[in-house]
Design an enzyme around this catalytic site. Sequence first.
Site, PDB file in Angstrom:
ATOM      1  N   ASP A  79     -31.848 -21.120  -8.873  1.00 46.55           N
ATOM      2  CA  ASP A  79     -31.223 -20.023  -9.449  1.00 46.55           C
ATOM      3  C   ASP A  79     -31.066 -18.467  -9.471  1.00 46.55           C
ATOM      4  O   ASP A  79     -30.674 -17.219  -8.553  1.00 46.55           O
ATOM      5  CB  ASP A  79     -29.747 -20.484  -8.942  1.00 46.55           C
ATOM      6  CG  ASP A  79     -28.047 -19.225  -7.935  1.00 46.55           C
ATOM      7  OD1 ASP A  79     -28.421 -18.386  -7.272  1.00 46.55           O
ATOM      8  OD2 ASP A  79     -27.006 -19.649  -8.350  1.00 46.55           O
ATOM      9  N   TYR A 110     -23.404 -27.543 -10.336  1.00 46.70           N
ATOM     10  CA  TYR A 110     -22.692 -27.473  -9.488  1.00 46.70           C
ATOM     11  C   TYR A 110     -21.708 -29.205  -8.567  1.00 46.70           C
ATOM     12  O   TYR A 110     -21.140 -28.094  -7.650  1.00 46.70           O
ATOM     13  CB  TYR A 110     -23.924 -27.074  -8.129  1.00 46.70           C
ATOM     14  CG  TYR A 110     -24.262 -25.462  -8.328  1.00 46.70           C
ATOM     15  CD1 TYR A 110     -24.331 -24.274  -7.845  1.00 46.70           C
ATOM     16  CD2 TYR A 110     -25.662 -25.171  -8.987  1.00 46.70           C
ATOM     17  CE1 TYR A 110     -24.976 -23.222  -7.768  1.00 46.70           C
ATOM     18  CE2 TYR A 110     -26.517 -24.426  -9.484  1.00 46.70           C
ATOM     19  CZ  TYR A 110     -25.514 -23.292  -8.852  1.00 46.70           C
ATOM     20  OH  TYR A 110     -26.456 -21.816 -10.170  1.00 46.70           O
ATOM     21  N   ASP A 162     -33.800 -14.972  -8.024  1.00 45.50           N
ATOM     22  CA  ASP A 162     -33.181 -13.780  -7.441  1.00 45.50           C
ATOM     23  C   ASP A 162     -33.509 -12.405  -8.671  1.00 45.50           C
ATOM     24  O   ASP A 162     -34.378 -11.377  -8.149  1.00 45.50           O
ATOM     25  CB  ASP A 162     -31.005 -13.528  -8.243  1.00 45.50           C
ATOM     26  CG  ASP A 162     -30.655 -13.807  -7.032  1.00 45.50           C
ATOM     27  OD1 ASP A 162     -31.221 -14.382  -5.802  1.00 45.50           O
ATOM     28  OD2 ASP A 162     -28.877 -13.478  -7.081  1.00 45.50           O
ATOM     29  N   ASP A 219     -35.438 -19.893 -20.033  1.00 44.66           N
ATOM     30  CA  ASP A 219     -36.148 -18.567 -21.357  1.00 44.66           C
ATOM     31  C   ASP A 219     -37.152 -18.113 -20.621  1.00 44.66           C
ATOM     32  O   ASP A 219     -37.211 -16.389 -21.002  1.00 44.66           O
ATOM     33  CB  ASP A 219     -35.265 -18.654 -22.624  1.00 44.66           C
ATOM     34  CG  ASP A 219     -35.644 -19.754 -23.697  1.00 44.66           C
ATOM     35  OD1 ASP A 219     -36.320 -20.732 -22.654  1.00 44.66           O
ATOM     36  OD2 ASP A 219     -35.258 -19.675 -25.052  1.00 44.66           O
ATOM     37  N   LYS A 259     -34.889 -26.986 -20.105  1.00 43.35           N
ATOM     38  CA  LYS A 259     -34.494 -25.689 -21.291  1.00 43.35           C
ATOM     39  C   LYS A 259     -34.462 -27.741 -22.153  1.00 43.35           C
ATOM     40  O   LYS A 259     -32.681 -28.035 -22.608  1.00 43.35           O
ATOM     41  CB  LYS A 259     -32.585 -25.391 -20.957  1.00 43.35           C
ATOM     42  CG  LYS A 259     -32.631 -24.604 -22.325  1.00 43.35           C
ATOM     43  CD  LYS A 259     -33.283 -23.900 -22.277  1.00 43.35           C
ATOM     44  CE  LYS A 259     -32.621 -23.158 -23.624  1.00 43.35           C
ATOM     45  NZ  LYS A 259     -33.401 -22.034 -24.238  1.00 43.35           N
TER      46      LYS A 259
END
Length: 368
Positions: free
Chosen positions: A245, A142, A249, A221, A189
Amino acid sequence: MKKKIVILPGDGIGKEVTTEGKKVLVKIAELFGHAFEFEEASIGHDAIEATGTPLPDETLTKLKNCDAILFGAVGHPKYDNDPTLKVRPEQGLLKMRKELGLYANLRPIKLFDELLEASSIKPEILKGSDILFFRELTGDVYFGEKGRKDNGNTAFDLMIYQRYEVERIAHKAFQAARTRKKKVTSVDKANVLESSRLWREVVQEIGKQYPDILLEHQFVDAAAMKLIQNPKSFDVVVTGNLFGDILTDEASQIAGSMGMLASASVGDKVGLYEPIHGSAHDITGKGIANPLASILSVALMIDISFGLKVESETVIKAVEQTLKQGYRTADIADAKTSKEKILNTGKMGAQVVNQIATVRDRIPVSNK
Ligand code: NAD
């Protein structure tokens, strides 16, 4: 207690839900003898229309001089449908996080028993789930360098983390785990990304200072899969901005609806409290937005920023009682909900406000 609170309604249903959050703050102040002073300020599309910028200086000054912020949401279809627009509502949000040093986003994911059926996940898998996410907010793709080359045909966003950014959020996560089930899951990751390898290295180092906390690492993952397969296996989760993020959700489905989840963004100074949902253009102006996430954001605010534990618990219990009595907004209603129990935004807010008085009357005098 005397506190100055800035209300930042923003766009779309942000205005509708913060109105209800404010009503709860007013009731808490009245019943528990606090003096909450309110100021309103603009951000997002609203601010662009009025001033040409998504975070006017006037807003920033108010934010830097208050004790806590109740935020709604930003966003407008105009920008969603035209990625070429250079001045955008979400820039206001990113700038605000940076300017106020809000580096940790806390998202408690806890399901009210009354809503077990509202989730798309089986009740027996969900029941008892209680996760606290720490999403890093000021680094990652970001804020890394971004751009285009090759005549616009190649695009890049740099994923970047610095040691101190990982250290400070890791400390917050380990400290929170001490008050919970004493387990931290760090999500990265690290098998592919160098920034994730630094993340893992630093979290391991900080973990040594908390020998009483069990630390585990998961690749993002695998974590995405396990969240749905066995949500009860998580306690505190700490992760970077992008992975956080997406995962939070996903985790909102554990709580049944986006309209139920609150969040706190904190750093070393003022705290910002907001629902995790966006401005929801599809339902804006219809009066059907669920205000409970904004109301639960108020519960987080008065606990984390003001240390008002009893008052915060009162708000959460009032929401619980309202749900127990069968009241629902449309997004959390199911086939068993009678028509009379489906409330609009204002009526749901009013029910919770009524319940606050009832719950408060039941608190032992020594705790009031
Ligand atoms: P959204 O969260 O606004 O809506 C997703 C879905 O959930 C919609 O169907 C909506 O009707 C429903 N929903 C959301 N909140 C609800 C509530 N309180 N009650 C009932 N139903 C609710 O996400 P989106 O549709 O992807 O984005 C809409 C706009 O919001 C976009 O412009 C986006 O950029 C912006 N956005 C802002 C923030 C923020 O300000 N923090 C966060 C996410 C999205």
